[in-house]
Write a protein that holds these residues in place. Structure first.
Motif, PDB file in Angstrom:
ATOM      1  N   GLY A   1      -2.467   9.606   9.619  1.00 33.63           N
ATOM      2  CA  GLY A   1      -3.720   9.261  10.282  1.00 33.63           C
ATOM      3  C   GLY A   1      -4.523  10.430  10.786  1.00 33.63           C
ATOM      4  O   GLY A   1      -5.485  10.247  11.544  1.00 33.63           O
ATOM      5  N   THR A   2      -4.187  11.645  10.360  1.00 32.36           N
ATOM      6  CA  THR A   2      -4.870  12.834  10.891  1.00 32.36           C
ATOM      7  C   THR A   2      -6.094  13.248  10.082  1.00 32.36           C
ATOM      8  O   THR A   2      -6.824  14.140  10.510  1.00 32.36           O
ATOM      9  N   LEU A   3      -6.327  12.617   8.935  1.00 33.68           N
ATOM     10  CA  LEU A   3      -7.461  12.997   8.095  1.00 33.68           C
ATOM     11  C   LEU A   3      -8.504  11.901   7.956  1.00 33.68           C
ATOM     12  O   LEU A   3      -9.629  12.171   7.519  1.00 33.68           O
ATOM     13  N   GLY A   4      -8.168  10.677   8.293  1.00 30.16           N
ATOM     14  CA  GLY A   4      -9.105   9.569   8.160  1.00 30.16           C
ATOM     15  C   GLY A   4      -8.404   8.246   8.409  1.00 30.16           C
ATOM     16  O   GLY A   4      -7.171   8.180   8.490  1.00 30.16           O
ATOM     17  N   VAL A   5      -9.209   7.196   8.543  1.00 30.37           N
ATOM     18  CA  VAL A   5      -8.687   5.847   8.743  1.00 30.37           C
ATOM     19  C   VAL A   5      -8.702   5.121   7.403  1.00 30.37           C
ATOM     20  O   VAL A   5      -9.773   4.850   6.848  1.00 30.37           O
ATOM     21  N   ILE A   6      -7.549   4.839   6.868  1.00 29.97           N
ATOM     22  CA  ILE A   6      -7.438   4.157   5.578  1.00 29.97           C
ATOM     23  C   ILE A   6      -7.790   2.692   5.775  1.00 29.97           C
ATOM     24  O   ILE A   6      -7.226   2.022   6.642  1.00 29.97           O
ATOM     25  N   THR A   7      -8.729   2.190   4.973  1.00 28.32           N
ATOM     26  CA  THR A   7      -9.157   0.794   5.133  1.00 28.32           C
ATOM     27  C   THR A   7      -8.927  -0.064   3.891  1.00 28.32           C
ATOM     28  O   THR A   7      -8.848  -1.281   3.999  1.00 28.32           O
ATOM     29  N   GLU A   8      -8.830   0.542   2.710  1.00 26.32           N
ATOM     30  CA  GLU A   8      -8.578  -0.215   1.483  1.00 26.32           C
ATOM     31  C   GLU A   8      -7.751   0.647   0.534  1.00 26.32           C
ATOM     32  O   GLU A   8      -7.801   1.878   0.591  1.00 26.32           O
ATOM     33  N   ALA A   9      -7.002  -0.011  -0.349  1.00 24.03           N
ATOM     34  CA  ALA A   9      -6.182   0.723  -1.310  1.00 24.03           C
ATOM     35  C   ALA A   9      -6.083  -0.049  -2.616  1.00 24.03           C
ATOM     36  O   ALA A   9      -6.094  -1.282  -2.621  1.00 24.03           O
ATOM     37  N   VAL A  10      -5.995   0.693  -3.695  1.00 22.67           N
ATOM     38  CA  VAL A  10      -5.804   0.120  -5.022  1.00 22.67           C
ATOM     39  C   VAL A  10      -4.497   0.694  -5.575  1.00 22.67           C
ATOM     40  O   VAL A  10      -4.327   1.917  -5.634  1.00 22.67           O
ATOM     41  N   PHE A  11      -3.583  -0.203  -5.960  1.00 22.17           N
ATOM     42  CA  PHE A  11      -2.273   0.227  -6.441  1.00 22.17           C
ATOM     43  C   PHE A  11      -2.017  -0.252  -7.868  1.00 22.17           C
ATOM     44  O   PHE A  11      -2.467  -1.330  -8.267  1.00 22.17           O
ATOM     45  N   ARG A  12      -1.270   0.559  -8.582  1.00 20.19           N
ATOM     46  CA  ARG A  12      -0.758   0.172  -9.886  1.00 20.19           C
ATOM     47  C   ARG A  12       0.444  -0.744  -9.693  1.00 20.19           C
ATOM     48  O   ARG A  12       1.306  -0.488  -8.841  1.00 20.19           O
ATOM     49  N   LEU A  13       0.529  -1.798 -10.463  1.00 15.58           N
ATOM     50  CA  LEU A  13       1.653  -2.726 -10.426  1.00 15.58           C
ATOM     51  C   LEU A  13       2.554  -2.530 -11.642  1.00 15.58           C
ATOM     52  O   LEU A  13       2.178  -1.862 -12.606  1.00 15.58           O
ATOM     53  N   HIS A  14       3.742  -3.132 -11.584  1.00 22.18           N
ATOM     54  CA  HIS A  14       4.669  -3.133 -12.717  1.00 22.18           C
ATOM     55  C   HIS A  14       5.211  -4.547 -12.922  1.00 22.18           C
ATOM     56  O   HIS A  14       5.318  -5.317 -11.958  1.00 22.18           O
ATOM     57  N   PRO A  15       5.571  -4.867 -14.147  1.00 19.28           N
ATOM     58  CA  PRO A  15       6.172  -6.191 -14.391  1.00 19.28           C
ATOM     59  C   PRO A  15       7.514  -6.314 -13.680  1.00 19.28           C
ATOM     60  O   PRO A  15       8.233  -5.330 -13.507  1.00 19.28           O
ATOM     61  N   VAL A  16       7.838  -7.540 -13.273  1.00 17.99           N
ATOM     62  CA  VAL A  16       9.151  -7.817 -12.703  1.00 17.99           C
ATOM     63  C   VAL A  16      10.114  -8.096 -13.849  1.00 17.99           C
ATOM     64  O   VAL A  16       9.835  -8.940 -14.713  1.00 17.99           O
ATOM     65  N   ALA A  17      11.214  -7.370 -13.875  1.00 20.30           N
ATOM     66  CA  ALA A  17      12.185  -7.534 -14.958  1.00 20.30           C
ATOM     67  C   ALA A  17      12.866  -8.898 -14.878  1.00 20.30           C
ATOM     68  O   ALA A  17      13.001  -9.484 -13.800  1.00 20.30           O
ATOM     69  N   ALA A  18      13.328  -9.368 -16.022  1.00 20.33           N
ATOM     70  CA  ALA A  18      13.982 -10.679 -16.078  1.00 20.33           C
ATOM     71  C   ALA A  18      15.379 -10.652 -15.458  1.00 20.33           C
ATOM     72  O   ALA A  18      15.864 -11.675 -14.974  1.00 20.33           O
ATOM     73  N   GLU A  19      16.013  -9.502 -15.479  1.00 17.20           N
ATOM     74  CA  GLU A  19      17.394  -9.429 -14.974  1.00 17.20           C
ATOM     75  C   GLU A  19      17.641  -8.099 -14.286  1.00 17.20           C
ATOM     76  O   GLU A  19      17.100  -7.057 -14.691  1.00 17.20           O
ATOM     77  N   HIS A  20      18.445  -8.144 -13.225  1.00 15.57           N
ATOM     78  CA  HIS A  20      18.837  -6.933 -12.503  1.00 15.57           C
ATOM     79  C   HIS A  20      20.361  -6.905 -12.374  1.00 15.57           C
ATOM     80  O   HIS A  20      20.996  -7.939 -12.201  1.00 15.57           O
ATOM     81  N   ARG A  21      20.902  -5.721 -12.444  1.00 19.34           N
ATOM     82  CA  ARG A  21      22.323  -5.510 -12.188  1.00 19.34           C
ATOM     83  C   ARG A  21      22.492  -4.234 -11.372  1.00 19.34           C
ATOM     84  O   ARG A  21      21.672  -3.318 -11.446  1.00 19.34           O
TER      85      ARG A  21
END
Length: 418
Positions: free
Chosen positions: A195-215
């Motif tokens: 917070g020392t350089l500015g007040v963040i008010t909005e953000a755009v993020f890259r998403l990723h697919p959710v995998a079908a299986e996790h182990r």
């Protein structure tokens, strides 16, 4: 602040934002023990800009706050006149599922973002142990979890950002598509700036697919060298792990190395079985993550937490140094984090002796690349950030001067008293 100036500033805030959005601060609003004069609540970029223009006109020192889950991290500010509460700036502006991109207001809890993304089979791959953590707070502190091993950290996934500067000017960097990198370095600059350089008010993020299986593949080692060897096998394998995590609940206790794999059904399980066989030493395949997975090894509200860093190949040295320092100072240390990246979190109880904690941190800083004291009681007499190269500190101070010439944004919270 003179009474006449204080009254004028308060009156201007009430006139511009409304009496319902400006109130006297209480002890619950204190930032690391420093109590502001007022709290102003804003619901988006436009009103945040209005508040910051008034703050500039009256020379108010400002600290932004989202949910407040990590407000006690870093140094205490030198002083705070206005706590700018952006938690009302919440909501998803746009979810372009076809482009794997989400645009949201900074006060939006990451749990809300992921709830919307998962409805489309997607995820924002920033694991957070704090369910109330907001996007703005996550960017400001640069905190990410296990999935950073494969998907990258906050600054890697952030592709666009809107910030209100100290004088109220609204700036936007980046874009709304992954390939648009215009101004991307500016987003990186704001990440981890507390917070020392500015007040963040909005953000755009890259998403990723959710995998079908996790182990998950877990193995327990009796010493740092064996644990590091197991982590190296995973790191150099062809299994493409999403994460390689480490957990040690006691300074000289056993160490668990756990890797996460994800992908297509059946194939993921087969890869996990092959990786477990390669690791050996009783490695087992789990269908659920361990209970400690992605959690801090300290109480986020009352504990003492550190972030430690070293090259992955130096993991045994880091673990041994932490064990020795904890034993020398009689501290019940717990360590957890990214064994595959060499970034670990360390935890101590909040009531640990302040002098012992200071000696512990000093010893660690002599043995690893960095040891940042994320949160600690106010009587802990140690610089949270630690030493920094003079040339780098000078560069950081010039950046502060450019973005916040009057040093009114979270003054003193960052490295070197910035």
């Amino acid at each position: 602040m003179p009474t006449t100036t204080k009254d004028a500033a308060h009156g201007a805030l009430v006139t511009a934002l409304g009496a319902e959005c400006v109130r006297e601060a209480t002890e619950a609003d204190a930032v690391s023990g420093v109590r502001p004069h007022w709290v102003a609540t804003v619901d988006g970029t436009e009103r945040a800009s209005v508040a910051m223009k008034i703050a500039a006109e009256h020379g108010l020192r400002v600290v932004p706050r989202g949910s407040g889950s990590k407000l006690g991290w870093g140094c205490a500010p030198d002083a705070v006149d206005l706590l700018l509460d952006v938690s009302a700036a919440s909501g998803i502006v746009d979810h372009a599922a076809g482009d794997l991109v989400v645009h949201a207001l900074a006060g939006t809890p990451i749990a809300e973002v992921n709830s919307a993304a998962r409805a489309a089979g997607q995820q924002l791959a920033i694991d957070q142990p704090l369910p109330t953590a907001t996007l703005g707070g996550i960017i400001a502190t640069g905190t990410a979890g296990p999935s950073r091993h494969l998907f990258g950290g906050v600054r890697d996934l952030l592709i666009g950002i809107t910030v209100v500067r100290a004088d109220g000017t609204v700036t936007t960097a980046g874009g709304k598509v992954v390939k648009n990198v215009a101004g991307y370095d500016l987003g990186k600059l704001y990440t981890g700036s507390f917070g020392t350089l500015g007040v963040i008010t909005e953000a755009v993020f890259r998403l990723h697919p959710v995998a079908a299986e996790h182990r998950w593949i877990a193995v327990t080692a009796g010493d740092p060298e064996s644990a590091a060897a197991a982590a190296d096998i995973v790191r150099h394998s062809q299994a493409m792990p999403t994460a390689i995590e480490l957990d040690r609940a006691e300074p000289d206790g056993p160490i668990t190395i756990c890797a996460q794999l994800e992908g297509r059904p059946a194939a993921t399980h087969d890869r996990a079985v092959e990786l477990a066989a390669a690791i050996g030493h009783g490695a087992e395949v789990l269908e659920q993550a361990p209970s400690w997975w992605g959690q801090f090894p300290f109480d986020p509200a009352a504990g003492i937490g550190l972030r430690l860093g070293a090259e992955p190949t130096a993991l045994p040295r880091l673990l041994n140094a932490a064990q020795d320092a904890a034993a020398a100072n009689g501290l019940p240390l717990a360590i957890r984090g990214a064994a595959g990246l060499g970034v670990l979190n360390a935890g101590l109880p909040g009531n640990a002796d302040a002098a012992a904690v200071a000696e512990f941190v000093k010893a660690l800083r002599a043995s690893c690349d960095y040891a940042v004291l994320l949160r600690a009681p106010q009587d802990t007499a140690v610089d949270p950030w630690g030493p920094i190269a003079p040339g780098l500190l000078a560069l950081m101070r010039r950046t502060k001067d450019q973005f916040d010439p009057e040093h009114r944004l979270a003054p003193g919270r960052f490295v070197g008293g910035i």
